[in-house]
Write a protein that holds these residues in place. Structure first.
Motif, short mmCIF file in Angstrom:
data_model
loop_
_atom_site.label_atom_id
_atom_site.label_comp_id
_atom_site.label_asym_id
_atom_site.label_seq_id
_atom_site.Cartn_x
_atom_site.Cartn_y
_atom_site.Cartn_z
N SER A 138 0.83 -1.19 0.00
CA SER A 138 0.00 0.00 0.00
C SER A 138 0.87 1.25 0.00
O SER A 138 2.07 1.21 0.29
CB SER A 138 -0.91 0.01 1.23
N SER A 139 0.24 2.36 -0.34
CA SER A 139 0.85 3.67 -0.12
C SER A 139 0.76 3.97 1.37
O SER A 139 -0.17 3.54 2.05
CB SER A 139 0.11 4.73 -0.93
N ASP A 140 1.72 4.75 1.89
CA ASP A 140 1.65 5.11 3.31
C ASP A 140 0.87 6.41 3.53
O ASP A 140 0.84 6.94 4.63
CB ASP A 140 3.04 5.20 3.94
N VAL A 141 0.20 6.87 2.48
CA VAL A 141 -0.58 8.10 2.56
C VAL A 141 -2.07 7.76 2.56
O VAL A 141 -2.58 7.17 1.59
CB VAL A 141 -0.27 9.05 1.39
N ILE A 142 -2.77 8.08 3.64
CA ILE A 142 -4.21 7.84 3.71
C ILE A 142 -4.91 8.63 2.61
O ILE A 142 -4.62 9.80 2.39
CB ILE A 142 -4.76 8.23 5.09
N GLY A 143 -5.82 7.97 1.92
CA GLY A 143 -6.56 8.63 0.84
C GLY A 143 -5.85 8.64 -0.48
O GLY A 143 -6.29 9.29 -1.43
N SER A 144 -4.76 7.87 -0.60
CA SER A 144 -3.94 7.88 -1.82
C SER A 144 -4.54 7.06 -2.94
O SER A 144 -4.09 7.15 -4.09
CB SER A 144 -2.54 7.34 -1.50
N GLY A 145 -5.52 6.22 -2.64
CA GLY A 145 -6.08 5.34 -3.66
C GLY A 145 -5.38 4.01 -3.76
O GLY A 145 -5.69 3.20 -4.64
N ARG A 146 -4.43 3.72 -2.86
CA ARG A 146 -3.80 2.40 -2.81
C ARG A 146 -3.59 2.04 -1.34
O ARG A 146 -2.48 1.93 -0.85
CB ARG A 146 -2.48 2.39 -3.57
N ARG A 147 -4.71 1.87 -0.65
CA ARG A 147 -4.67 1.53 0.77
C ARG A 147 -5.37 0.19 1.05
O ARG A 147 -4.88 -0.60 1.84
CB ARG A 147 -5.35 2.64 1.59
N THR A 148 -6.52 -0.05 0.41
CA THR A 148 -7.25 -1.29 0.65
C THR A 148 -6.61 -2.43 -0.14
O THR A 148 -5.83 -2.22 -1.08
CB THR A 148 -8.71 -1.16 0.22
N LYS A 149 -6.98 -3.67 0.23
CA LYS A 149 -6.42 -4.82 -0.49
C LYS A 149 -6.87 -4.82 -1.94
O LYS A 149 -6.09 -5.17 -2.84
CB LYS A 149 -6.83 -6.12 0.22
N GLY A 150 -8.11 -4.45 -2.19
CA GLY A 150 -8.56 -4.37 -3.57
C GLY A 150 -7.73 -3.42 -4.39
O GLY A 150 -7.36 -3.72 -5.55
N GLU A 151 -7.40 -2.27 -3.84
CA GLU A 151 -6.58 -1.29 -4.56
C GLU A 151 -5.16 -1.79 -4.77
O GLU A 151 -4.55 -1.55 -5.82
CB GLU A 151 -6.59 0.03 -3.79
N VAL A 152 -4.63 -2.49 -3.77
CA VAL A 152 -3.28 -3.06 -3.91
C VAL A 152 -3.26 -4.10 -5.03
O VAL A 152 -2.34 -4.13 -5.86
CB VAL A 152 -2.82 -3.68 -2.57
N ILE A 153 -4.27 -4.95 -5.07
CA ILE A 153 -4.33 -5.99 -6.11
C ILE A 153 -4.47 -5.35 -7.49
O ILE A 153 -3.82 -5.79 -8.46
CB ILE A 153 -5.47 -6.98 -5.82
N THR A 154 -5.29 -4.33 -7.61
CA THR A 154 -5.42 -3.61 -8.88
C THR A 154 -4.06 -3.11 -9.36
O THR A 154 -3.69 -3.24 -10.54
CB THR A 154 -6.39 -2.43 -8.75
#
Length: 234
Positions: A138-154
């Motif tokens: 994940s990104s270490d920035v909250i609200g970055s769009g790459r925090r949840t597992k779904g976003e990481v997998i994308t």
């Protein structure tokens, strides 16, 4: 030799609760952060429940005020990023599991909701770097769009060059993880997920989320992965 028209089978591996038992370092770092910020430290059951999803999702469920989330995360990272990440052990059989997957011709990548820089430091610490084609966190920035597992997998799929519109290629990508958010994140990307029971989630949690299979030992993962992707071709 693999026929040229058959897609590579990509295996996305979770980190916490799948590759390593990270509970000691996370628990001690959460206790430090909660105490530092004026909250009662979490008990063991609460710590286990918070391992996996982003803290901004789990903290409010366990008494942290929304306005305090970033402050508590910052206090957590002070300890975890220097000490806690190494209070961590590989599960027995994990190296053999990765050898089995690699020997079967699969491409292995890391897909974790842990911040990417920290995840890479952990895999380097355990000598696992060479197993991975990609390491995505994940990104270490909250609200970055790459925090949840779904976003990481994308993001992992993008890094691997797998199109979200290529059904045949997606049928050859399998997520392996220990929590319901691993399964749900896979489903959001039209993937199947093999659940593992030695981590922080239960059989009930994984089956309730819709895991394609659940295994109880790392030696069983390669066979479950093969059965899952081949089921799409039958």
């Amino acid at each position: 030799m693999r026929p040229t028209n058959v897609p590579t089978t990509h295996v996305l591996l979770d980190l916490d609760g799948t590759i390593s038992d990270s509970e000691p370092g996370i628990g001690r770092s959460l206790a430090h952060a909660f105490t530092e910020c004026g909250y009662d430290p979490p008990d063991d059951e609460t710590v286990r429940a918070m391992i996996g999803p982003p803290f901004e999702v789990s903290f409010p469920k366990h008494g942290i005020a929304v306005d305090d989330i970033e402050r508590v995360i910052k206090a957590y990272r002070v300890r975890y990023d220097s000490i806690g990440l190494f209070e961590n052990e590989l599960y027995d059989g994990v190296v053999e599991m990765m050898d089995d997957l690699r020997d079967a011709g699969h491409t292995i990548s890391l897909a974790t909701a842990k911040p990417q820089e920290i995840a890479i430091r952990i895999t380097e610490h355990f000598g696992l770097t060479d197993y991975f084609a990609r390491q995505v966190g994940s990104s270490d920035v909250i609200g970055s769009g790459r925090r949840t597992k779904g976003e990481v997998i994308t993001h992992a799929l993008s890094r691997l060059g797998v199109s979200p519109h290529d059904r045949i290629a997606l049928n050859h990508v399998i997520m392996v993880g220990d929590r319901d958010h691993d399964v749900e994140g896979a489903h959001l990307n039209a993937l199947e997920c093999v659940g593992v029971s030695w981590g922080f989630g239960s059989h009930e949690e994984l089956s309730g989320a819709g895991a394609a299979a659940i295994v109880d030992h790392p030696r069983d993962v390669a066979a479950a992965v093969a059965a899952t992707y081949r089921s799409h071709e039958s």
